[in-house]
Scaffold this motif. Structure first.
Motif, PDB file in Angstrom:
ATOM      1  N   ALA A  36      60.941  68.218 -71.230  1.00 47.69           N
ATOM      2  CA  ALA A  36      60.208  67.127 -71.868  1.00 47.69           C
ATOM      3  C   ALA A  36      60.726  66.937 -73.287  1.00 47.69           C
ATOM      4  CB  ALA A  36      58.714  67.422 -71.901  1.00 47.69           C
ATOM      5  N   ALA A  37      61.066  65.691 -73.633  1.00 46.69           N
ATOM      6  CA  ALA A  37      61.540  65.385 -74.980  1.00 46.69           C
ATOM      7  C   ALA A  37      60.365  65.261 -75.946  1.00 46.69           C
ATOM      8  CB  ALA A  37      62.351  64.095 -74.973  1.00 46.69           C
ATOM      9  N   ASN A  38      60.590  65.688 -77.204  1.00 45.84           N
ATOM     10  CA  ASN A  38      59.563  65.626 -78.247  1.00 45.84           C
ATOM     11  C   ASN A  38      60.172  65.074 -79.528  1.00 45.84           C
ATOM     12  OD1 ASN A  38      59.039  68.737 -76.911  1.00 45.84           O
ATOM     13  ND2 ASN A  38      57.411  67.230 -76.722  1.00 45.84           N
ATOM     14  N   ASP A  39      59.350  64.396 -80.328  1.00 47.25           N
ATOM     15  CA  ASP A  39      59.831  63.923 -81.628  1.00 47.25           C
ATOM     16  C   ASP A  39      59.412  64.849 -82.762  1.00 47.25           C
ATOM     17  OD1 ASP A  39      57.153  63.344 -81.773  1.00 47.25           O
ATOM     18  OD2 ASP A  39      57.391  61.169 -81.744  1.00 47.25           O
ATOM     19  N   SER A  40      58.864  66.027 -82.424  1.00 47.73           N
ATOM     20  CA  SER A  40      58.540  67.040 -83.419  1.00 47.73           C
ATOM     21  C   SER A  40      58.651  68.411 -82.754  1.00 47.73           C
ATOM     22  CB  SER A  40      57.142  66.828 -84.005  1.00 47.73           C
ATOM     23  OG  SER A  40      56.142  66.916 -82.999  1.00 47.73           O
ATOM     24  N   PHE A  41      58.666  69.443 -83.555  1.00 42.44           N
ATOM     25  CA  PHE A  41      58.764  70.814 -83.068  1.00 42.44           C
ATOM     26  C   PHE A  41      57.383  71.288 -82.648  1.00 42.44           C
ATOM     27  CE2 PHE A  41      59.379  75.468 -84.450  1.00 42.44           C
ATOM     28  CZ  PHE A  41      59.871  75.830 -83.206  1.00 42.44           C
ATOM     29  N   LEU A  42      57.208  71.613 -81.352  1.00 41.62           N
ATOM     30  CA  LEU A  42      55.906  71.979 -80.801  1.00 41.62           C
ATOM     31  C   LEU A  42      55.993  73.354 -80.147  1.00 41.62           C
ATOM     32  CD1 LEU A  42      54.910  68.575 -79.134  1.00 41.62           C
ATOM     33  CD2 LEU A  42      54.062  69.511 -81.299  1.00 41.62           C
ATOM     34  N   PRO A  43      56.046  74.414 -80.949  1.00 43.09           N
ATOM     35  CA  PRO A  43      56.163  75.753 -80.364  1.00 43.09           C
ATOM     36  C   PRO A  43      54.836  76.270 -79.830  1.00 43.09           C
ATOM     37  CG  PRO A  43      56.030  75.919 -82.739  1.00 43.09           C
ATOM     38  CD  PRO A  43      56.045  74.455 -82.423  1.00 43.09           C
ATOM     39  N   ASN A  44      54.904  77.039 -78.757  1.00 42.18           N
ATOM     40  CA  ASN A  44      53.759  77.778 -78.234  1.00 42.18           C
ATOM     41  C   ASN A  44      54.334  78.910 -77.389  1.00 42.18           C
ATOM     42  OD1 ASN A  44      51.471  78.813 -77.055  1.00 42.18           O
ATOM     43  ND2 ASN A  44      50.552  76.832 -76.615  1.00 42.18           N
ATOM     44  N   GLY A  92      67.010  65.230 -85.456  1.00 43.14           N
ATOM     45  CA  GLY A  92      65.601  64.961 -85.672  1.00 43.14           C
ATOM     46  C   GLY A  92      64.753  64.927 -84.426  1.00 43.14           C
ATOM     47  N   THR A  93      65.243  65.502 -83.335  1.00 46.80           N
ATOM     48  CA  THR A  93      64.471  65.554 -82.091  1.00 46.80           C
ATOM     49  C   THR A  93      64.466  66.981 -81.553  1.00 46.80           C
ATOM     50  OG1 THR A  93      66.401  65.003 -80.724  1.00 46.80           O
ATOM     51  CG2 THR A  93      65.049  63.170 -81.489  1.00 46.80           C
ATOM     52  N   TRP A  94      63.437  67.292 -80.775  1.00 45.06           N
ATOM     53  CA  TRP A  94      63.276  68.602 -80.155  1.00 45.06           C
ATOM     54  C   TRP A  94      62.925  68.404 -78.679  1.00 45.06           C
ATOM     55  CZ3 TRP A  94      62.298  67.458 -85.126  1.00 45.06           C
ATOM     56  CH2 TRP A  94      62.715  68.365 -86.115  1.00 45.06           C
ATOM     57  N   HIS A  95      62.789  69.475 -77.975  1.00 48.71           N
ATOM     58  CA  HIS A  95      62.309  69.381 -76.593  1.00 48.71           C
ATOM     59  C   HIS A  95      61.624  70.675 -76.206  1.00 48.71           C
ATOM     60  CE1 HIS A  95      65.332  72.003 -74.610  1.00 48.71           C
ATOM     61  NE2 HIS A  95      66.190  71.517 -75.464  1.00 48.71           N
ATOM     62  N   GLN A  96      60.809  70.579 -75.165  1.00 50.96           N
ATOM     63  CA  GLN A  96      60.197  71.742 -74.533  1.00 50.96           C
ATOM     64  C   GLN A  96      60.680  71.811 -73.089  1.00 50.96           C
ATOM     65  OE1 GLN A  96      56.190  70.331 -75.104  1.00 50.96           O
ATOM     66  NE2 GLN A  96      55.705  71.996 -76.500  1.00 50.96           N
ATOM     67  N   MET A  97      60.784  73.021 -72.584  1.00 52.72           N
ATOM     68  CA  MET A  97      61.106  73.130 -71.159  1.00 52.72           C
ATOM     69  C   MET A  97      60.562  74.426 -70.596  1.00 52.72           C
ATOM     70  SD  MET A  97      65.237  73.684 -71.169  1.00 52.72           S
ATOM     71  CE  MET A  97      66.029  75.049 -72.021  1.00 52.72           C
ATOM     72  N   GLY A  98      60.083  74.310 -69.364  1.00 54.74           N
ATOM     73  CA  GLY A  98      59.763  75.475 -68.568  1.00 54.74           C
ATOM     74  C   GLY A  98      60.946  75.771 -67.672  1.00 54.74           C
ATOM     75  N   VAL A  99      61.221  77.036 -67.448  1.00 57.52           N
ATOM     76  CA  VAL A  99      62.406  77.440 -66.686  1.00 57.52           C
ATOM     77  C   VAL A  99      62.020  78.428 -65.602  1.00 57.52           C
ATOM     78  CG1 VAL A  99      64.669  78.557 -66.799  1.00 57.52           C
ATOM     79  CG2 VAL A  99      63.919  77.076 -68.676  1.00 57.52           C
ATOM     80  N   ILE A 100      62.456  78.155 -64.371  1.00 60.35           N
ATOM     81  CA  ILE A 100      62.363  79.128 -63.294  1.00 60.35           C
ATOM     82  C   ILE A 100      63.789  79.530 -62.915  1.00 60.35           C
ATOM     83  CG2 ILE A 100      60.170  78.185 -62.497  1.00 60.35           C
ATOM     84  CD1 ILE A 100      61.583  76.923 -60.166  1.00 60.35           C
ATOM     85  N   LEU A 101      63.985  80.795 -62.607  1.00 61.30           N
ATOM     86  CA  LEU A 101      65.344  81.317 -62.461  1.00 61.30           C
ATOM     87  C   LEU A 101      65.963  81.057 -61.100  1.00 61.30           C
ATOM     88  CD1 LEU A 101      65.061  84.710 -64.383  1.00 61.30           C
ATOM     89  CD2 LEU A 101      65.991  82.526 -65.182  1.00 61.30           C
ATOM     90  N   ALA A 102      65.173  80.745 -60.090  1.00 55.73           N
ATOM     91  CA  ALA A 102      65.732  80.548 -58.747  1.00 55.73           C
ATOM     92  C   ALA A 102      65.067  79.343 -58.092  1.00 55.73           C
ATOM     93  CB  ALA A 102      65.550  81.796 -57.882  1.00 55.73           C
ATOM     94  N   ALA A 103      65.696  78.169 -58.203  1.00 52.27           N
ATOM     95  CA  ALA A 103      65.212  76.955 -57.540  1.00 52.27           C
ATOM     96  C   ALA A 103      66.018  76.765 -56.259  1.00 52.27           C
ATOM     97  CB  ALA A 103      65.308  75.760 -58.477  1.00 52.27           C
ATOM     98  N   THR A 104      67.110  76.010 -56.304  1.00 53.69           N
ATOM     99  CA  THR A 104      67.938  75.927 -55.098  1.00 53.69           C
ATOM    100  C   THR A 104      68.533  77.288 -54.754  1.00 53.69           C
ATOM    101  OG1 THR A 104      69.925  75.274 -56.343  1.00 53.69           O
ATOM    102  CG2 THR A 104      68.526  73.516 -55.496  1.00 53.69           C
TER     103      THR A 104
END
Length: 484
Positions: A263-271, A285-297
């Motif tokens: 997901a793209a973000n226009d500010s830094f949103l850490p959690n 001037g842009t940031w992003h968040q992402m969730g990652v799973i190690l084994a999809a395909t």
């Protein structure tokens, strides 16, 4: 013409686009992983160079005139790798890749230092670069003592292409050494692993010029002088540039070897507690968040190897009609998991098999388990402050209509499919090469492709999927000890 080079785990893809961003040609040089011990995953940096030369050699033969017209090159690459060089830029050991989890103890030690989460906004995951270097310090002290420079994989390619030691913000975000909100190296975090800023490449934005192509290589490929090489991006940020996922609220779901909800973000949103990655984007001037799973395909490919049936055949025999999610449940933690568990030693499981469980039931369980892992990612993104209303699917797994229906219904969100075309990392890298060469507007260049079709959730099955997801969520804590 503009060239994108995408250094992946299984190959280097080279793509040519013209000034109108039409794909002119592409080629791939193959790569293999080495797994000498459980949890290890390595590649020789020399193999990256050889694969790049292979891909560009193919393009020179098939599209020599177009290759000679290249003005800008962009780089995309697998993230988190630790490429260690001595003072003469000689590679000291094979690169530990993103899916190498041997440094889990070192990662836990660094993560226990509150400065890491405070300054980077992220958990120190075992796959990140800093714990790998600390593992070398603890286990290969002679190698560590000789280390003069640490580079990420695509930045080693850049060194070969330009002679410059440069990285950019999106890839550097996955090292655990970057102050992500400030977009700069942290002296304190480097010191915690026995390094200084002198060990690090200089930092630029992904749209900026990092150097020019060495004359020897330009001559080899028939190019002129002054071909610029852009900063580029880590693989997911590059794919986002290719998909036009650069505006706040836009998102994609990637069904590749690993799985990413971006997901793209226009500010830094850490959690950090949510195990969501909060990284710099490739655009200034842009940031992003992402969730990652190690084994999809990778989960489906594992099942295909085990059953000795092509993965496409397994998915294809399910048809396109979606049914209630009964049968066994699959936890897709074949090599550990990142979001939301941050557990490098967990392993996959089938739960609830019976005499009636057949091949199709196992396939459905794998596709469903990956979808529920993505639902974990979606919940973590929401906890981190990002609520999505739809997303675009990319990656090889998105060719399965059945899997897309499972995902849309499990996530309770519409999933868009882009019009025919390749909008992945190589395309995004080529776009960054165009921006750097022409000083073009990044947002204008990184437009989203048209949507060809939308897969809607099957609402009549929503409650059944929610109930099944509850059972999925209960299993990990119940059997965690047995999986370790």
């Amino acid at each position: 013409m503009y060239l994108g080079l995408d250094l992946g785990t299984s190959g280097v893809k080279a793509m040519l686009i013209d000034g109108d961003q039409r794909v002119v040609a592409h080629a791939t040089g193959a790569l293999e992983q080495s797994r000498p011990h459980p949890g290890w995953s390595e590649q020789e940096p020399a193999a990256w160079v050889a694969a790049t030369e292979d891909a560009l050699g193919q393009l020179k033969i098939s599209h020599g005139a177009e290759l000679s017209a290249v003005r800008g090159i962009g780089l995309s690459g697998q993230m988190h790798g630790a490429t260690l060089l001595d003072a003469s830029d000689k590679v000291l050991r094979p690169c530990m890749l993103w899916n190498d989890t041997r440094s889990h103890a070192e990662a836990a030690a660094l993560d226990a230092d509150p400065r890491f989460r405070e300054l980077t906004g992220n958990i120190v995951f075992p796959g990140f670069t800093a714990p790998k270097v600390l593992w070398v310090r603890n286990n290969e002290p002679d190698v560590f003592a000789q280390t003069a420079t640490v580079l990420l994989p695509k930045d080693y390619l850049r060194l070969w292409l330009t002679g410059e030691k440069v990285s950019e913000m999106s890839d550097a975000s996955g090292t655990s050494w970057l102050e992500v909100g400030e977009r700069r190296w942290s002296r304190a975090l480097l010191d915690a692993t026995g390094l200084t800023e002198d060990h690090m490449p200089s930092l630029i934005e992904g749209t900026e010029v990092s150097g020019t192509l060495r004359g020897e290589l330009a001559s080899r490929w028939g190019m002129g002088e002054g071909v610029v090489v852009a900063g580029g991006a880590g693989d997911n940020a590059a794919s986002a540039c290719g998909m036009g996922t650069v505006h706040a609220g836009s998102a994609f779901i990637s069904l590749g070897t690993s799985g990413v909800l971006f997901a793209a973000n226009d500010s830094f949103l850490p959690n950090a507690e949510s195990a969501v990655h909060a990284f710099c984007h490739a655009l200034p001037g842009t940031w992003h968040q992402m969730g990652v799973i190690l084994a999809a395909t990778d989960s489906l490919n594992w099942l295909a190897r085990t059953l000795d049936v092509p993965a496409g055949d397994l998915a294809g025999e399910l048809g396109t009609n979606l049914y209630a999610p009964d049968g066994p449940i699959f936890l897709p933690y074949l090599g550990g998991e990142r979001t939301p568990h941050n557990d490098s030693v967990s392993r996959g499981s089938f739960i609830g098999m019976s005499h009636a469980t057949d091949r199709a039931a196992l396939t459905r369980a794998v596709l469903k388990g990956v979808a529920f892992a993505f639902r974990d990612n979606l919940a973590a993104l929401r906890e981190a402050g990002t609520d999505l209303t739809r997303m675009t699917a990319i990656g090889g797994g998105s060719r399965s209509r059945y899997w897309l229906k499972v995902l849309a219904t499990a996530l309770d969100l519409p999933i868009d499919l882009p019009a025919d075309g390749d909008f992945g990392g190589a395309f995004g890298a080529a776009r960054l090469g165009l921006i750097a060469a022409e000083n073009a507007d990044p947002l204008a260049v990184c437009a989203a492709p048209p949507t060809a079709e939308t897969i809607e959730p099957e609402t009549q099955l929503s409650q059944a999927f929610t109930d099944a997801y509850g059972r999925f969520r209960a299993l990990y804590p119940a059997i965690k000890g047995a999986m370790n």
